[in-house]
Design an enzyme around this catalytic site. Sequence first.
Site: not given
Length: 921
Positions: A409, A411-412, A428, A460, A540, A591
Amino acid sequence: MMKWFAKLILSLSLAVVMAASSAAISFGASNSSLDTHASLVTQLDSAASEAAEGKSAMINESAINSNVTGWKLHGKGRMEVTGEGLRLTSDPQENVMAISETVADDFIYEADVMVTDPQADATLLFRSGEDGWSSYMLQLALGAGVIRLKDASGGEGVLNVERKVEAKPGDIYHLRVKAEGTRLQVYWGQQYEPVIDTEAAAHRTGRLGLHVWNGSALFQNIRVSDMSGNTLEPISSQGLWQPDLKGLKGTGEDGLEAKKVFRNHEADVVLEGDLILNGQGSAGLLFRSNAQGTEGYAAVLQGEGERVRVYLKKADGTILHESRVTYPSQRESRHHLEVKAIGERIQIFVDGYEPAAIDMVDTAFPSGYHGVMASSGIAYFQDVYITPYASYYTEKYRPQYHYSPIRGSASDPNGLVYFEGEYHLFHQDGGQWAHAVSRDLIHWKRLPIALPWNDLGHVWSGSAVADTTNASGLFGSSGGKGLIAYYTSYNPDRHNGNQKIGLAYSTDRGRTWKYSEEHPVVIENPGKTGEDPGGWDFRDPKVVRDEANNRWVMVVSGGDHIRLFTSTNLLNWTLTDQFGYGAYIRGGVWECPDLFQLPVEGSKKRKWVLMISTGANPNTQGSDAEYFIGDLTPEGKFINDNPAGTVLKTDWGKEYYASMSFSDMPDGRRIMLAWMTNWDYPFSFPTTGWKGQLSIPRQVSLKETEEGIRMHQTPIEELAQLRSPVLTSPTARWGTSGENLLKGITSGAYEIEAELELPPTGAASEFGFRLREGDGQRTLVGYRAAGSKMFVDRSASGMTDFSDLFSTLHEAPLKPEGNRIKLRILVDESSVEVFGNDGRVVFSDVIFPDPASRGMSFYSEGGKVKVVSLQVHALQHIWREDEAKEPRVVMDTETLELSLGQTKPLFASIDNGQGKGADGI
């Protein structure tokens, strides 16, 4: 929920196979009762195989979820395969052991264990001799209420460490041990932190096994760390191979190559894998090989000091070609090797560097099996994947020119940074930082996971910067410059993850990353007090250079505010501001902040932009993205130009989250991209084998408008290299109701540029484009004169029912400029991005049309609109740019099952047809 599978296929000691119907038994993760299954277990036990002392067990190992094989029985008792796993039963007050043929040095060894007798002990044996007594034991002792790590030899002064646990017969417990060198770590259940962490040097290698004393226990999901990938079972193997923490360990010695050939058989293929060389050895990937590995090709890395060279060889060692240059290699560097064998052309890439290390034509071996090899010394292999080229980035909904992961996957986006001619993209993937590099922001090459889980926790989101002056002092031995990554450390065992800011760095252009031992954490959780490590939202981190004040600034999300820190050395950070709270909060959690300074076009002003994403909330129809414009004071405080409650939206679509801009751009541009999802349905999209895509990179600018200074976004200029012309309207013309200026054009990935003018009288009430049309499907991108609204309507775009929260109509105010509206629309297999009036308003939306829905049309309603200019460009596939663009028929489905007499209409369209799709096939 753990599941133990009962396959009623049992092998007797005489190798007579008894087949019965299949069944499945499922247990809870803990505190599950055995009673309801007692009768079935009894039936299975009566037919289970048993092994005599020191003999191999004739058992059906496929009934056990395990990659540990070749079990032999030692001691007094019996070994059986039941429907619930491998059962070991000792004689009263005796020991019984099952010793495998699997040997390992450094590893993670784990199993689910159910002790069925209250007085019994159940054990994982590791680094064992053949009899099991020269070993370490990880023992679950119910009677004593402990788990115990001990040296099996016993005696004074040897390893024997215990921890109290709550356990009872009939429940399932997960035992796990990590052995790395002399360090031994024991984990209980699903805890992230070890309950035992100690040193022991008596045993450094050996077999894996199981042990029971004074009773009976069941073992299932018996696993040792090994190579990940999609390789099938091996069909031949020579040399020494064993599982390892780093993957699959191969040793070539005494002139004998270690080779392992897998059943994967392909002709045109993309083969990739990560490997670590030990010193000056050589190792690589076999492709188009025969079953024995004696014929075919080998893509080989050869160590040369602190460099590696790439060779293309025949399997017999004949050198066909070698790379002109060598590539950096540090101790323990994990090199990524990628082979593209398409027809007669063979390309080999190493570590994402371009051009290819080897690019040549050879016809000796057109197809074959694939595998791994170590020809001298030790090598470790990980993440070996064999992808038929026909399936490479061709799945349903797979983007053609957006970044998406080949598997796993995305993501961010994390750590976007430019350094020494390359753009680094991290993102991510399961709490780790996946990694890719590019020279043009369009074509990407995958690299190994850069930042995996570590002792502190999961890794993260965060950012990266180039330290080009060695301000941190981390790069004294690497030319005085390198890359630093700041990440969110998240410990699953602690309240709210005990979020804090960790540091990693790279001295080899981002290929090898190290967690700092001197500065593992640069900012602790702000909630830390005394013995409490803190559980506040704190994640973050994004770092940016503030040249005017000769410092770096870090912004960190605090849930309902942003914390600002400053530093002059990238290591020591001082809190300077907390921005947000109160009237600023209109939706979900704050975020993924970003902070950067931009000039205001047409003036001498420079402004700071603070961007955030907000989590899912009904007030914002899911997650959202917004920004603030203001100034950064010498004291490190952000001063907003607008009052709290003034909302400046980054994007008016619903799939633009965690946007981040690139650091250290060489040309002064500010370029950003984002994860195309919404936290109402973050991983729910109907894709198979992969999840997530990123937006196209966009250049950001500030312009004066009638409302004040506002951010504008435009696709980066590098995208133009993907274009091939489909349609150019030579002169202005009127578009009227019923006329389709795009009739006959079909494409799945393309760009439309249009400038449209509303006449003073008789103007259309609505106009726009129908995209990805076919069989009733379409996505509308249009403009409504009433209310001056630009919109995207995806209500009929294809699959929309994967989430009840998937919204379908998105609108934004946009006033014409001189009665004109400019539209720039980028369409891909599963997305549409729209830029209105040079990026004043932007929409980012995902769509999931059938593959055959490839039509497009222009429409107007209630009057006419002047088409000042109109261009359509097909956009090239970034992962398959070298394939021939032959016409092909695209169907709306690949497979279909029908009952006798049943009918179903099928729909198709032409791709790459004559006239770029406009003239059919």
